[in-house]
Design a protein around this motif. Structure first.
Motif, short mmCIF file in Angstrom:
data_model
loop_
_atom_site.label_atom_id
_atom_site.label_comp_id
_atom_site.label_asym_id
_atom_site.label_seq_id
_atom_site.Cartn_x
_atom_site.Cartn_y
_atom_site.Cartn_z
N LEU A 84 0.82 -1.20 0.00
CA LEU A 84 0.00 0.00 0.00
C LEU A 84 0.86 1.26 0.00
CD1 LEU A 84 -2.73 1.40 0.20
CD2 LEU A 84 -2.63 1.12 2.69
N VAL A 85 1.88 1.26 0.86
CA VAL A 85 2.78 2.42 0.90
C VAL A 85 3.48 2.60 -0.44
CG1 VAL A 85 4.86 3.35 1.97
CG2 VAL A 85 3.11 2.26 3.39
N ALA A 86 3.92 1.50 -1.02
CA ALA A 86 4.61 1.59 -2.31
C ALA A 86 3.68 2.12 -3.39
CB ALA A 86 5.15 0.22 -2.70
N ALA A 87 2.40 1.69 -3.34
CA ALA A 87 1.45 2.17 -4.34
C ALA A 87 1.24 3.67 -4.23
CB ALA A 87 0.12 1.43 -4.19
N ILE A 88 1.13 4.18 -2.99
CA ILE A 88 0.95 5.62 -2.80
C ILE A 88 2.16 6.39 -3.31
CG2 ILE A 88 0.71 7.42 -1.05
CD1 ILE A 88 -0.90 5.41 0.63
N VAL A 89 3.35 5.88 -2.99
CA VAL A 89 4.57 6.53 -3.46
C VAL A 89 4.63 6.52 -4.99
CG1 VAL A 89 7.09 6.39 -3.48
CG2 VAL A 89 5.84 6.06 -1.34
N ALA A 90 4.25 5.40 -5.58
CA ALA A 90 4.30 5.31 -7.04
C ALA A 90 3.34 6.29 -7.70
CB ALA A 90 3.97 3.88 -7.48
N VAL A 91 2.13 6.43 -7.12
CA VAL A 91 1.17 7.39 -7.67
C VAL A 91 1.71 8.81 -7.59
CG1 VAL A 91 -1.11 8.42 -7.32
CG2 VAL A 91 -0.84 5.93 -7.27
N LEU A 92 2.33 9.14 -6.45
CA LEU A 92 2.91 10.47 -6.31
C LEU A 92 4.03 10.70 -7.32
CD1 LEU A 92 3.02 10.79 -2.41
CD2 LEU A 92 1.41 11.87 -3.99
N LEU A 93 4.86 9.68 -7.54
CA LEU A 93 5.95 9.81 -8.50
C LEU A 93 5.43 9.98 -9.92
CD1 LEU A 93 8.49 7.16 -7.16
CD2 LEU A 93 8.69 9.65 -7.05
N ILE A 94 4.41 9.21 -10.25
CA ILE A 94 3.83 9.33 -11.59
C ILE A 94 3.23 10.71 -11.81
CG2 ILE A 94 2.02 8.47 -13.13
CD1 ILE A 94 2.50 5.69 -11.93
N GLY A 95 2.50 11.21 -10.77
CA GLY A 95 1.94 12.56 -10.88
C GLY A 95 3.02 13.61 -11.06
#
Length: 220
Positions: free
Chosen positions: A70-81
């Motif tokens: 879950l933490v990795a998914a949130i970080v990935a979304v922020l990086l993509i944005g």
């Protein structure tokens, strides 16, 4: 008796080490290779995919798997944005330039806005013949750009006016009148005037603000 002629085989032209390296460097300078290179956004997306692949393929002890994911998914979304904000959307193939349009017997590649500016310049210079023609072309070009009419090369201004009237019935009378103004100038029946230029400008502005009822095909 002469001995028979023999053909000596020509050895293949194989480069040595230095020549091969030089050929490879020259080939890689071709612009096609630079175009094919991935953009920073492409690399970022690839890195995210690799990260998740490694994450979910590695077993975690102590029940931490879902939390870490879950933490990795949130970080990935922020990086993509952030990547979209910095580099924009992924690269797309450039669109081919639009084909030139024949407007009432003449080739015309300018946009409606370009034609309006050109018409205003001629009107300020007192050349109302050119101003009326250019503003009417701007009106027709605007309808083409909006997909309101389909204008074949042989269409007349009055055929265009009738087709545009089907989409903008409230402007039917004005379209017929400014089509007459256009023909008067083009066929030297009457010179252009400030009044004629004002009329075609008003019809153009009126149609620009209106919502078309339907699309129409102009008969050639």
């Amino acid at each position: 008796m002469r001995p028979p002629l023999t053909v000596t085989a020509v050895p293949p032209l194989l480069p040595d080490g230095d020549e091969a390296r030089e050929w490879a460097e020259r080939e890689l300078t071709d612009p096609a290779y630079r175009i094919a290179e991935p953009t920073p956004l492409d690399r970022a997306a690839r890195a995210v995919v690799d990260f998740f692949t490694d994450l979910f393929s590695t077993p975690l002890d102590g029940g931490l798997g879902p939390t870490v994911a879950l933490v990795a998914a949130i970080v990935a979304v922020l990086l993509i944005g952030a990547a979209f904000a910095v580099w924009g959307m992924p690269r797309r193939r450039p669109r081919a330039p639009a084909a030139p349009t024949i407007l009432f017997g003449e080739r015309e590649d300018r946009s409606a806005e370009d034609l309006r500016r050109a018409a205003d310049e001629r009107a300020r210079a007192g050349d109302f013949d050119a101003a009326v023609v250019l503003r009417f072309r701007a009106l027709a070009r605007a309808c083409l750009e909006r997909g309101v009419v389909d204008l074949p090369p042989g269409a007349t201004v009055h055929a265009f006016a009738r087709a545009a009237s089907a989409s903008f019935p409230a402007s039917r009378e004005g379209l017929d009148r400014v089509a007459d103004d256009f023909d008067d100038v083009r066929y030297l029946r009457k010179p252009g005037s400030a009044e004629a230029y004002r009329r075609v400008g008003e019809v153009d502005d009126e149609i620009r603000r209106a919502t078309p009822r339907t699309a129409a095909v102009v008969p050639a």
